[in-house]
Design a protein around this motif. Structure first.
Motif, PDB file in Angstrom:
ATOM      1  N   MET A   1       0.853  -1.184   0.000  1.00  0.00           N
ATOM      2  CA  MET A   1       0.000   0.000   0.000  1.00  0.00           C
ATOM      3  C   MET A   1       0.889   1.234   0.000  1.00  0.00           C
ATOM      4  N   LEU A   2       0.295   2.373  -0.349  1.00  0.00           N
ATOM      5  CA  LEU A   2       1.049   3.610  -0.476  1.00  0.00           C
ATOM      6  C   LEU A   2       0.959   4.457   0.780  1.00  0.00           C
ATOM      7  N   ASP A   3       2.093   5.069   1.178  1.00  0.00           N
ATOM      8  CA  ASP A   3       2.056   6.016   2.288  1.00  0.00           C
ATOM      9  C   ASP A   3       1.708   7.407   1.759  1.00  0.00           C
ATOM     10  N   ALA A   4       1.731   8.399   2.644  1.00  0.00           N
ATOM     11  CA  ALA A   4       1.290   9.747   2.279  1.00  0.00           C
ATOM     12  C   ALA A   4       2.135  10.364   1.170  1.00  0.00           C
ATOM     13  N   SER A   5       3.379   9.920   1.035  1.00  0.00           N
ATOM     14  CA  SER A   5       4.259  10.462  -0.004  1.00  0.00           C
ATOM     15  C   SER A   5       4.208   9.645  -1.287  1.00  0.00           C
ATOM     16  N   GLY A   6       3.331   8.645  -1.340  1.00  0.00           N
ATOM     17  CA  GLY A   6       3.189   7.825  -2.540  1.00  0.00           C
ATOM     18  C   GLY A   6       4.184   6.695  -2.652  1.00  0.00           C
ATOM     19  N   VAL A   7       4.877   6.377  -1.541  1.00  0.00           N
ATOM     20  CA  VAL A   7       5.871   5.301  -1.536  1.00  0.00           C
ATOM     21  C   VAL A   7       5.194   3.993  -1.136  1.00  0.00           C
ATOM     22  N   SER A   8       5.510   2.920  -1.849  1.00  0.00           N
ATOM     23  CA  SER A   8       4.916   1.618  -1.584  1.00  0.00           C
ATOM     24  C   SER A   8       5.542   0.974  -0.351  1.00  0.00           C
ATOM     25  N   ARG A   9       4.698   0.482   0.553  1.00  0.00           N
ATOM     26  CA  ARG A   9       5.169  -0.188   1.764  1.00  0.00           C
ATOM     27  C   ARG A   9       4.676  -1.630   1.777  1.00  0.00           C
ATOM     28  N   PRO A  10       5.519  -2.582   2.232  1.00  0.00           N
ATOM     29  CA  PRO A  10       5.060  -3.978   2.325  1.00  0.00           C
ATOM     30  C   PRO A  10       4.096  -4.137   3.493  1.00  0.00           C
ATOM     31  N   VAL A  11       3.018  -4.864   3.265  1.00  0.00           N
ATOM     32  CA  VAL A  11       1.952  -4.988   4.258  1.00  0.00           C
ATOM     33  C   VAL A  11       1.560  -6.448   4.424  1.00  0.00           C
ATOM     34  N   VAL A  12       1.213  -6.824   5.654  1.00  0.00           N
ATOM     35  CA  VAL A  12       0.586  -8.109   5.929  1.00  0.00           C
ATOM     36  C   VAL A  12      -0.738  -7.839   6.627  1.00  0.00           C
ATOM     37  N   TRP A  13      -1.788  -8.556   6.192  1.00  0.00           N
ATOM     38  CA  TRP A  13      -3.093  -8.455   6.837  1.00  0.00           C
ATOM     39  C   TRP A  13      -3.376  -9.773   7.549  1.00  0.00           C
TER      40      TRP A  13
END
Length: 452
Positions: A57-69
């Motif tokens: 998903m993207l943070d506020a600056s548009g950078v992709s972050r790895p996520v686990v749900w």
């Protein structure tokens, strides 16, 4: 928080009788938007049999972050030291997550994380030749596969002992090819992926169990083919251009042979993931907006547009399905409120049927099957589609602000019939109905009804 209110259908209580079980209808899905605090928009790439989902998903600056749900609750994975971005592409049955991580101005390193200690910084498996990127795309036990990027082409790679002191092996390419990716494996003697020339792609299998690694090309339906996933039965899936139709077809490979699963009329179809039962999900290229649509092909059935199996008024356009687990949960990305968002699809194990014709000013029958035997089922009604969470369940209702107008105890076969007097003033009022089985943490399909 759940917002269900128990109330009769227009304050009229229903009576309940029981019936024998009957065959369920076509599988439908309840859809959940996957979110993560502080992040917006993204893609869900893979799901394991415990319902753990990985993606980005993207943070506020548009950078992709790895996520686990986990249980549909999102958490960011710690990026590699000095990094600020990443993506999680795959999760193994052992709870190891693979993908890549990097600083904003550097090449991505192949990386793995351990789900049991997801706050720990991932293991850095290194970058490709000439300082370009690398990524893990598939994991089995302690072995990861993926690719190395040399800045012009990519080469297939294997990492051994990925959570410890890992070692890297670059896989050989078939003669005449210049690039490739390894995407999955069942062991060191069966690694699958694809190799490419400047104009085409070929499905391949590698064996590194002996003294010398070997690579074998697999057949195609025409002059192009690509493998993207494999299950433990060594059933590999992907896509291949058919010489007969000129379209991209879903395809599978097993024991060296190819099987043609066809395509949607007028559309190229691409497989993305396969579960242990041979169910396949992927996407098709459309001639509309959005330009892609998510597809599913359950074993023994034809290819279906997943959007035809979503609840009415969901607000979603499912664009790509990237992962399916053995329970039948599907993850991917779709357009919701104008943005690409990660989703989780949960099969509706319970089936709801409403008598036809449905008549206002008369007693109407709601038939339920597939519920937990002897459990209480709740029948909900609402005016519009939406998402309503059921506490403690991944599944949820696909109705906004639903009211519970009747309950019933299912019989030993998991079936029930609810009879409800419907007031005359509800004539021509469009309503949505859905049943949920709290004991089984399951919901039914949504029925859109306008009483005559």
């Amino acid at each position: 928080m759940m917002r269900l209110r128990i109330r009769g259908l227009s304050a009229v209580a229903g009576s309940v009788v029981l019936l024998a079980s009957y065959a369920s209808a076509q599988t439908h899905y309840s859809i959940r938007r996957l979110t993560c605090v502080g992040l917006d928009h993204g893609v869900a790439w893979d799901i394991d049999n415990h319902g753990n989902v990985v993606g980005e998903m993207l943070d506020a600056s548009g950078v992709s972050r790895p996520v686990v749900w986990r249980q549909a609750i999102g958490e960011t994975l710690a990026v590699l030291p000095g990094g600020n971005r990443g993506v999680a592409y795959t999760i193994s049955s052992e709870g190891i997550i693979g993908g890549s991580s990097a600083a904003s101005n550097s090449s991505a390193s192949a990386a793995v994380w351990v789900l049991a200690d997801h706050t720990r910084v991932g293991v850095n498996l290194g970058i490709g030749p000439n300082g370009f990127g690398a990524s893990v795309l598939g994991i089995h036990q302690s072995t990861g596969v993926g690719y190395l990027d040399d800045g012009i082409t990519g080469s297939p790679a294997v990492w051994l002992n990925i959570t410890g002191k890992s070692s890297l092996l670059q896989l050989p390419l078939p003669q005449g090819t210049i690039a490739g990716e390894a995407v999955g494996l069942t062991g060191l003697d069966f690694i699958v992926g694809h190799a490419a020339t400047w104009s085409t792609s070929r499905p391949v299998v590698w064996d590194i169990s002996g003294a010398t690694p070997t690579v074998t090309e697999l057949p195609t339906l025409g002059n192009w083919g690509r493998i993207v996933d494999v299950n433990r039965h060594r059933l590999a899936i992907g896509s291949s251009i058919s010489a007969a139709t000129g379209y991209m077809h879903l395809a599978s490979w097993q024991d060296g042979a190819i099987r043609d699963h066809g395509h949607l009329p007028g559309m190229d179809c691409f497989g993305e993931s396969v579960n242990e039962f041979g169910d396949i999900v992927g996407w098709a290229r459309t001639n509309s907006t959005p330009p892609y649509t998510a597809i599913v092909k359950l074993t023994g059935s034809a290819i279906v547009d997943l959007n035809d199996l979503l609840p009415p008024q969901s607000g979603w356009s499912a664009v790509r399905a990237h992962g399916i687990n053995d329970v039948g949960y599907i993850v991917g990305s779709g357009v919701f409120e104008g943005y690409y968002e990660p989703f989780l699809l949960v099969p509706t194990k319970v089936n709801l049927e409403v008598q036809q014709p449905a008549i206002a000013g008369a007693t109407n029958t709601f038939s339920v099957s597939g519920a937990t035997p002897m459990a209480t089922v709740f029948c909900a009604v609402g005016l519009t589609g939406g998402e309503t969470q059921i506490p403690g369940c991944v599944a949820g209702l696909d109705i906004a602000a639903p009211l519970i107008f009747a309950t019933a105890n299912a019989n030993a076969n998991g079936s029930a019939v609810i009879t409800v007097p419907v007031p005359a003033f509800l004539s021509q009022v469009p309503l949505l109905f859905q049943v949920y089985d709290y004991a089984g943490c399951a919901t039914s399909n949504v029925k859109a009804v306008s009483f005559l």
